[in-house]
Design an enzyme around this catalytic site. Structure first.
Site, short mmCIF file in Angstrom:
data_model
loop_
_atom_site.label_atom_id
_atom_site.label_comp_id
_atom_site.label_asym_id
_atom_site.label_seq_id
_atom_site.Cartn_x
_atom_site.Cartn_y
_atom_site.Cartn_z
N LYS A 13 0.84 -1.21 0.00
CA LYS A 13 0.00 0.00 0.00
C LYS A 13 0.87 1.27 0.00
CE LYS A 13 -2.14 -1.24 3.80
NZ LYS A 13 -1.39 -2.51 4.05
N ARG A 88 -9.89 0.13 8.87
CA ARG A 88 -9.46 -1.25 9.14
C ARG A 88 -10.55 -2.04 9.84
NH1 ARG A 88 -3.55 -0.18 9.28
NH2 ARG A 88 -2.36 -2.03 9.75
N ARG A 127 11.72 -5.41 5.01
CA ARG A 127 11.32 -4.00 4.77
C ARG A 127 12.20 -3.01 5.54
NH1 ARG A 127 5.19 -1.92 5.46
NH2 ARG A 127 5.39 -2.64 7.62
N ARG A 160 11.01 -1.50 11.20
CA ARG A 160 9.97 -1.31 12.21
C ARG A 160 10.03 -2.40 13.27
NH1 ARG A 160 4.46 -0.06 9.03
NH2 ARG A 160 3.68 -1.32 10.75
N ARG A 171 -0.44 -9.60 13.15
CA ARG A 171 -1.06 -8.54 12.33
C ARG A 171 -1.84 -9.14 11.16
NH1 ARG A 171 4.17 -5.58 11.05
NH2 ARG A 171 2.95 -4.22 9.72
#
Ligand code: ADP
Ligand code: AMP
Length: 217
Positions: A13, A88, A127, A160, A171
């Protein structure tokens, strides 16, 4: 134009938002970025959000809705917004619709980027994100030109704390149980565009652009 980007954590996203905001001339509003900014500023909101974020759970609706609605009241959001990570839950989607409706606006399209679960885990474990402008990179699929530095602004890249395998699994569970019903919510409204996100970044961008164009025809 107001567009919602839907997809599990790691679906791409943020990556696609960088391209789409330029194409559509809209502002990128990512609820996760807003929480992380609050946290870096040690605000009450940031400290509250932290306890949920580190476990991979959702921050309560009331707090999240207020934060995002406050953000989109800012004048820079007038031309339109690309929502990323929000809504969400169904309550968040309904609150957003009510707010926009009250202003004679609406969500025009919801783009759902679909990626298989194992690929999501791979993407999140590699990431890296720019501390300054939030641009995402990947150690293998989209590395920065200079290690540890953002191509866009030269900012420092970091990983992160919630991108560890254990938190990622949580998640993803939360996504499938609490966020997936929103896909149907937008589908029933005739606004949903599904895109196969399991291919190169450029191919996904081109597919989204084509779908949005066809949807506007
Ligand atoms: P999200 O915002 O949905 O959580 P990101 O845009 O941050 O996801 O992307 C997650 C990770 O996957 C990042 O490391 C990014 O560089 C990488 N990525 C994004 N899109 C693709 C793609 N199409 N193919 C391979 N890797 C991708
Ligand atoms: P993200 O950057 O979108 O991956 O979000 C990181 C974390 O912020 C999530 O795991 C949640 O804890 C919190 N968060 C972000 N957006 C929302 C939202 N719309 N509702 C509830 N919690 C959220």
């Amino acid at each position: 134009m107001n567009v919602v980007l839907l997809g599990a954590p790691g679906a791409g996203k943020g990556t696609q938002a960088a391209v789409l905001t330029k194409q559509l001339g809209v502002v990128h509003v990512a609820s996760g970025d807003l929480f992380r900014k609050a946290l870096s500023e040690n605000t009450e909101l940031g400290l509250l959000a932290k306890s949920y974020m580190e476990k991979g759970d959702l921050v309560p609706d009331e707090v999240t809705i207020e934060m995002v609605l406050e953000r989109i009241r800012q004048p820079d959001c007038a031309p339109g917004v690309l929502f990323d990570g929000f809504p969400r839950t169904l309550s968040q989607a309904q609150a957003l619709d009510e707010k926009l409706d009250g202003e004679g606006k609406r969500i025009d399209r919801a783009v759902y980027i679909e990626v298989p679960e194992e690929e999501l885990v791979k993407r999140l474990s590699g990431r890296w994100i720019c501390r300054e402008c939030q641009t995402p990179y990947h150690s293998e699929s989209s590395p920065p030109k200079v290690a540890g530095k953002c191509d866009v602004c030269g900012g420092e890249l970091y990983q992160r704390a919630d991108d560890t395998e254990e938190t990622v699994r949580e998640r993803l569970k939360v996504f499938f149980s609490q966020t997936l019903p929103i896909v149907e919510y937008y589908e029933k409204q005739g606004k949903l565009l599904r895109v196969d996100g399991d291919r190169d970044i450029e191919e996904v961008s081109a597919a989204i652009a084509r779908l949005l164009e066809a949807g506007n025809a």
